[in-house]
Every structure is written in C-alpha cells, then in structure tokens.
Write a protein that holds these residues in place. Structure first.
Motif, PDB file in Angstrom:
ATOM      1  N   GLU A  70       1.038  -1.256  -0.035  1.00  0.00           N
ATOM      2  CA  GLU A  70      -0.078   0.050   0.126  1.00  0.00           C
ATOM      3  C   GLU A  70       1.017   1.306  -0.086  1.00  0.00           C
ATOM      4  O   GLU A  70       0.553   2.056  -0.565  1.00  0.00           O
ATOM      5  CB  GLU A  70      -1.037   0.212   1.319  1.00  0.00           C
ATOM      6  N   GLY A  71       2.082   1.163   0.849  1.00  0.00           N
ATOM      7  CA  GLY A  71       2.782   2.428   0.811  1.00  0.00           C
ATOM      8  C   GLY A  71       3.679   2.610  -0.636  1.00  0.00           C
ATOM      9  O   GLY A  71       3.682   3.930  -0.650  1.00  0.00           O
ATOM     10  N   ARG A  72       4.025   1.802  -1.180  1.00  0.00           N
ATOM     11  CA  ARG A  72       4.470   1.780  -2.713  1.00  0.00           C
ATOM     12  C   ARG A  72       3.623   2.561  -3.334  1.00  0.00           C
ATOM     13  O   ARG A  72       3.816   3.265  -4.339  1.00  0.00           O
ATOM     14  CB  ARG A  72       5.019   0.367  -3.039  1.00  0.00           C
ATOM     15  N   GLU A  73       2.119   2.043  -3.373  1.00  0.00           N
ATOM     16  CA  GLU A  73       1.225   2.492  -4.418  1.00  0.00           C
ATOM     17  C   GLU A  73       0.884   3.840  -4.068  1.00  0.00           C
ATOM     18  O   GLU A  73       0.557   4.654  -4.939  1.00  0.00           O
ATOM     19  CB  GLU A  73       0.057   1.485  -4.262  1.00  0.00           C
ATOM     20  N   ILE A  74       1.041   4.271  -2.768  1.00  0.00           N
ATOM     21  CA  ILE A  74       0.617   5.792  -2.211  1.00  0.00           C
ATOM     22  C   ILE A  74       1.670   6.566  -2.761  1.00  0.00           C
ATOM     23  O   ILE A  74       1.408   7.627  -3.459  1.00  0.00           O
ATOM     24  CB  ILE A  74       0.252   5.636  -0.765  1.00  0.00           C
ATOM     25  N   ALA A  75       2.926   6.464  -2.458  1.00  0.00           N
ATOM     26  CA  ALA A  75       3.951   6.935  -3.026  1.00  0.00           C
ATOM     27  C   ALA A  75       3.929   7.331  -4.596  1.00  0.00           C
ATOM     28  O   ALA A  75       4.082   8.470  -5.055  1.00  0.00           O
ATOM     29  CB  ALA A  75       5.350   6.596  -2.687  1.00  0.00           C
ATOM     30  N   THR A  76       3.556   6.247  -5.159  1.00  0.00           N
ATOM     31  CA  THR A  76       3.650   6.329  -6.653  1.00  0.00           C
ATOM     32  C   THR A  76       2.585   7.337  -7.019  1.00  0.00           C
ATOM     33  O   THR A  76       2.753   8.190  -8.093  1.00  0.00           O
ATOM     34  CB  THR A  76       3.284   4.840  -7.349  1.00  0.00           C
ATOM     35  N   ILE A  77       1.327   7.138  -6.639  1.00  0.00           N
ATOM     36  CA  ILE A  77       0.217   8.028  -6.972  1.00  0.00           C
ATOM     37  C   ILE A  77       0.638   9.535  -6.888  1.00  0.00           C
ATOM     38  O   ILE A  77       0.312  10.310  -7.394  1.00  0.00           O
ATOM     39  CB  ILE A  77      -1.110   7.802  -6.174  1.00  0.00           C
ATOM     40  N   ILE A  78       1.155   9.742  -5.544  1.00  0.00           N
ATOM     41  CA  ILE A  78       1.483  10.985  -5.020  1.00  0.00           C
ATOM     42  C   ILE A  78       2.676  11.660  -6.187  1.00  0.00           C
ATOM     43  O   ILE A  78       2.636  12.709  -6.652  1.00  0.00           O
ATOM     44  CB  ILE A  78       2.070  11.103  -3.866  1.00  0.00           C
ATOM     45  N   SER A  79       3.669  10.675  -6.428  1.00  0.00           N
ATOM     46  CA  SER A  79       4.673  11.376  -7.434  1.00  0.00           C
ATOM     47  C   SER A  79       4.134  11.404  -8.714  1.00  0.00           C
ATOM     48  O   SER A  79       4.442  12.540  -9.365  1.00  0.00           O
ATOM     49  CB  SER A  79       5.846  10.100  -7.609  1.00  0.00           C
ATOM     50  N   ASN A  80       3.109  10.896  -9.210  1.00  0.00           N
ATOM     51  CA  ASN A  80       2.533  11.080 -10.592  1.00  0.00           C
ATOM     52  C   ASN A  80       1.561  12.096 -10.602  1.00  0.00           C
ATOM     53  O   ASN A  80       1.687  12.941 -11.487  1.00  0.00           O
ATOM     54  CB  ASN A  80       1.776   9.864 -10.850  1.00  0.00           C
ATOM     55  N   ASP A  81       0.849  12.467  -9.561  1.00  0.00           N
ATOM     56  CA  ASP A  81       0.344  13.599  -9.386  1.00  0.00           C
ATOM     57  C   ASP A  81       0.901  14.915  -9.645  1.00  0.00           C
ATOM     58  O   ASP A  81       0.863  15.858 -10.332  1.00  0.00           O
ATOM     59  CB  ASP A  81      -0.662  13.652  -8.128  1.00  0.00           C
ATOM     60  N   LEU A  82       2.272  15.146  -8.610  1.00  0.00           N
ATOM     61  CA  LEU A  82       3.004  15.964  -8.732  1.00  0.00           C
ATOM     62  C   LEU A  82       3.804  16.228 -10.018  1.00  0.00           C
ATOM     63  O   LEU A  82       3.996  17.223 -10.561  1.00  0.00           O
ATOM     64  CB  LEU A  82       3.985  15.984  -7.460  1.00  0.00           C
ATOM     65  N   LEU A  83       4.425  15.134 -10.516  1.00  0.00           N
ATOM     66  CA  LEU A  83       5.067  15.207 -11.661  1.00  0.00           C
ATOM     67  C   LEU A  83       4.066  15.831 -12.818  1.00  0.00           C
ATOM     68  O   LEU A  83       4.369  16.650 -13.719  1.00  0.00           O
ATOM     69  CB  LEU A  83       5.443  13.727 -12.112  1.00  0.00           C
ATOM     70  N   SER A  84       2.832  15.270 -12.887  1.00  0.00           N
ATOM     71  CA  SER A  84       1.892  15.781 -13.933  1.00  0.00           C
ATOM     72  C   SER A  84       1.630  17.392 -13.732  1.00  0.00           C
ATOM     73  O   SER A  84       1.104  17.929 -14.810  1.00  0.00           O
ATOM     74  CB  SER A  84       0.368  14.944 -13.736  1.00  0.00           C
TER      75      SER A  84
END
Length: 457
Positions: A70-84
């Motif tokens: 779950e922690g890996r998925e949360i970090a990925t979603i946050i990173s993708n949001d900020l990158l976008s």
C-alpha cells in the motif's frame, strides 16, 4: 489548527485527518525563519516555469519499517500527481540513501541535500486488524531541515487512490500557496463509432484517468456536461427522441431527469456558484436567449433579449455577473452582464470569433475558444477583455474547463480528417495558465467536452 475531515462517496467517512503544521509559530524568531523558508520554497505559477522543483517521495512503510504494498502504491500516486503538474520533479527512488523507516524519525538531511531535493515526504501505510488503511506522513523542508506539515488518516482500502490524491494536494499547497486539484474528477463525452453515426455518452474518471466509468448508455446523444459546484450532480444536453433538452443526473444514483418542459431547444447549461441556479440557452421561434432557472422552485427568468444568438453563459464566482457569447455584433464575441441581465458590455475585440467563455474560479480571468483564419485556440483574458493570451491551438480546439484552483485548464482537440474520411480523433488535454506543460489525458476512447469537478469533500 482546525482538524481537516475528508469524505469519500461510496467508501464511508474518513476518520479525522489532522493536518498538524508543526510550525513554531508561537516564537517570533522561528516564525520569521519559517516565513523566510516558505519564501525560498514557494513556486510562482503565474509566470512561465523554468524548472520544476525536485522533491523526494519515499515509499510509505509499515510498523516494521519496511515498505508495504500500500505504501509503494501511495508514493507512486503522489509522485505521478506532482509530476503531472509540471511544477515538481520527483526524484528517482533508486537514488535514495536510507530513507527513514518511520515518519516519526527525523531524516538524515545529509542524504537528501546532495540529490537536490527541496522537499521530502515520508510516511507509513498499514492495513489494521479491522481492515482499515492507516496512514501517517510528514513533509520535510530539506533546505531548512524542518517539517512543513504532517497528518494521519484512516480509510477503506478502496479509497487508497483518493487518500493519496489528498496528500498530493497538501504537498502542492505547501509549495505553491494555492489549493491543489488532484482529488477531483472529470466528466466528459466519450465518443466511438463512425462519424456519420457517432455514439456519444457521458463518462467520469479521476483527474488522472483512473476509476473510469460510463454514466449513460449511448442510446441518446449527449453534449456539454457540467458539474454542480456543491452536489454530486451533472447538468447536460440530451437528445431524447431527437428532442434536445437539458437534463440533470445524480452521479451517486445514476438517475437522470429532464429539467422542466420547454417548447423548443434548451442547451449550454451551467450551474450557479451555489448550485441552486442553472443558467442556459433556450431557442424558440427563431430566437436564442439566455435564461436562469431557480432549481428549488423551477422559476424561469429571461436575462437576454437581443434578437441574436446568445449562448454559452458562465457565472462569475460570486454569482453577480455572467459572461456569454453572442453574434449581436455580426460575429461571435464575448460579453459580460450583471446576473439580472442589465449592464451588458462587450469585452472581446480581437480578430476572429470568440466562444465558450468560462469564468475562472479565482474570478480574475476568463477562458475562451477563439477561431481565426481556420485555426482554433484556447486563450485567457482579463475580465475587462485586456491581456489576451493564447495557450493552445489546433485544427479544432475548444471547450475549456477550469481546475478548481483556477491554475489549470482542460479542453479537447480534434485532428483533421483525411481525404478518405478517416482521422478526426478527439482527445482531452490540459495546460497551466502560463501555457506551459500541455499534456494529453488518456481515455479509453475518443473524448470531448470535459468538465472539471470541484475538490471532493
């Protein structure tokens, strides 16, 4: 500081999600230091971006300090949001040296500064014995070595993506000073089939394209969906039995109903800022004027009476004025009037035609579609018509809609048709108000007429 509570439709209510910006605001000297630090970190997004801000998003860990799924998925979603957003550059986690195993641990900033990181997000994410997702996080300022904000939350695991978007919104807010827009949805018209018998149905998805679903079957042609600012409702144009009229759909129940009964055609609906009024065009007897409906009483008030085509109305955020398009001067131009229909004033005077104006949620500018010498543009101007800037162009580009923070626009583009009749694909795009960071939004099929939701509560 007041606790922040989030609700997730369909997933129950989050436990209180307390944002604890542990700034040492009680001490004057430290407050001055904090203001200085914020000034260093603040991203100015009214000007063109030169370089995005590097930020480290560590995978969230469990109670034993190890990374959880779950922690890996949360970090990925946050990173993708900020990158976008184009404003942040998440650093590749392969470069990380010993991230903290818990948000309670202070990072060794000597491991992060050499990476160029300006911020560091550390968190934990576990599913407890009751099946609830428990999340903790701290956002660090690597430059000043202080924590900017922190939070804890509890949610149904099915709400992991939404919870991640909310954390990304908090990071965005800390660095830009503006509210985020990641925990939002997009409703749009999904298109499929040959151009001569095009199927158009309503679809909805998260702003990043996930959680996609269709809202209508495709049996009726639908156009121009618009979100209510206060409820889970959408107003749209529906051709039922070849008769075009405005309908309202409750997203939660899927129930749709025709709005009133009008002889002629009603179209171009848009909610008022409080969600209690709907403004739209009504064509009858060869005339098209703008009308306002009180959704509580369904009383109708006529706002324009020009003898021309008046359409595409959009309220100002305070509901006191309306911008719309009209051909009363011989070709489509933009006009602003008081919300009672008085005081009409033309605001566009450039070359070409202007259409589909949308007032910014911030109240300071108006987005529009412009057509000039065979090219379509998406542009913005001040509310008095000055300061026109064109942000995107193409064969057919139209239908701008604002993110709730008024910093990003979404619209759709259509390609040219080829000689054999193929081509003509439509897709959604977004760009920030500087004209920087135009990105295509991936959808399962062709897409047009997007409408951005307010931030979810």
């Amino acid at each position: 500081m007041m606790p922040v509570c989030f609700t997730v439709p369909g997933h129950g209510r989050f436990a209180p999600f307390t944002l604890v910006r542990r700034l040492a605001a009680l001490l004057v000297a430290m407050l001055m230091l904090a203001e200085s630090a914020v000034a260093q970190l603040r991203i100015e997004i009214t000007e063109g971006m030169v370089a995005p801000t590097p930020i480290a998003i560590a995978d969230f860990t469990g109670a034993d300090g190890r990374v959880t799924d779950e922690g890996r998925e949360i970090a990925t979603i946050i990173s993708n949001d900020l990158l976008s957003s184009g404003l942040f550059e998440p650093i590749d986690s392969a470069a990380f040296i010993a991230p903290p195993g818990s948000p309670a641990m202070k990072p060794n900033f000597a491991n992060w500064a050499p990476l160029g990181a300006k911020g560091l997000l550390v968190g934990s994410a576990i599913v407890d014995e009751n099946g609830k997702l428990q999340v903790d996080f701290v956002l660090w300022d690597v430059v000043t070595e202080r924590d900017l904000s922190s939070g804890t939350g509890s949610a149904d695991p099915n709400a992991l993506r939404q919870l991640s978007h909310k954390i990304a919104d908090l990071v965005y807010e800390e660095f830009t000073g503006d509210s985020g827009y990641f925990d939002t949805q997009i409703v749009y018209v999904a298109e499929s089939g040959p151009q001569a018998s095009r199927i158009k149905r309503l679809a909805i998805m998260d702003q990043d394209g996930h959680n996609h679903k269709y809202l209508t079957s495709g049996l009726d042609l639908v156009l121009t969906p618009r979100f209510s600012p206060t409820t889970q409702e959408i107003a749209y144009l529906n051709y039922f039995n070849e008769e075009p009229n405005v309908y309202i759909q409750d997203i939660r129940t899927g129930r749709s109903e025709r709005l009133g009964s009008f002889p002629g055609m009603t179209f171009a609906p848009r909610f008022g800022p409080k969600g209690d009024k709907l403004i739209m065009s009504w064509a009858q007897n060869g005339l098209t004027d703008i009308y306002e409906m009180d959704l509580r009483t369904q009383d109708i008030r006529q706002l324009t009476k020009s003898g021309s085509i008046d359409t595409a109305p959009s309220y100002s955020p305070d509901g006191r004025r309306v911008v719309f398009e009209s051909d009363r001067a011989g070709r489509q131009q933009l006009y602003v009037m008081n919300s009672d229909g008085t005081g009409t004033k033309r605001i566009s005077f450039g070359e070409g035609r202007y259409a589909t104006p949308v007032w910014s949620p911030r109240g300071d500018i108006i987005a529009f579609t412009k057509m000039h010498k065979g090219t379509f543009y998406i542009g913005i101007m001040n509310i008095d018509g000055t300061g026109e800037r064109l942000l995107a162009e193409g064969f057919l580009v139209e239908g701008p809609t604002w993110a709730p923070n008024g910093r990003v626009l979404m619209y759709y583009k259509q390609e040219r048709f080829k000689a054999d009749g193929s081509g003509g694909k439509t897709a959604l795009y977004r760009v920030d108000i500087t004209g920087y960071n135009e990105r295509r939004i991936i959808t399962p099929s062709d897409a047009s007429d997007p409408a951005w939701s307010p931030l979810r509560r």
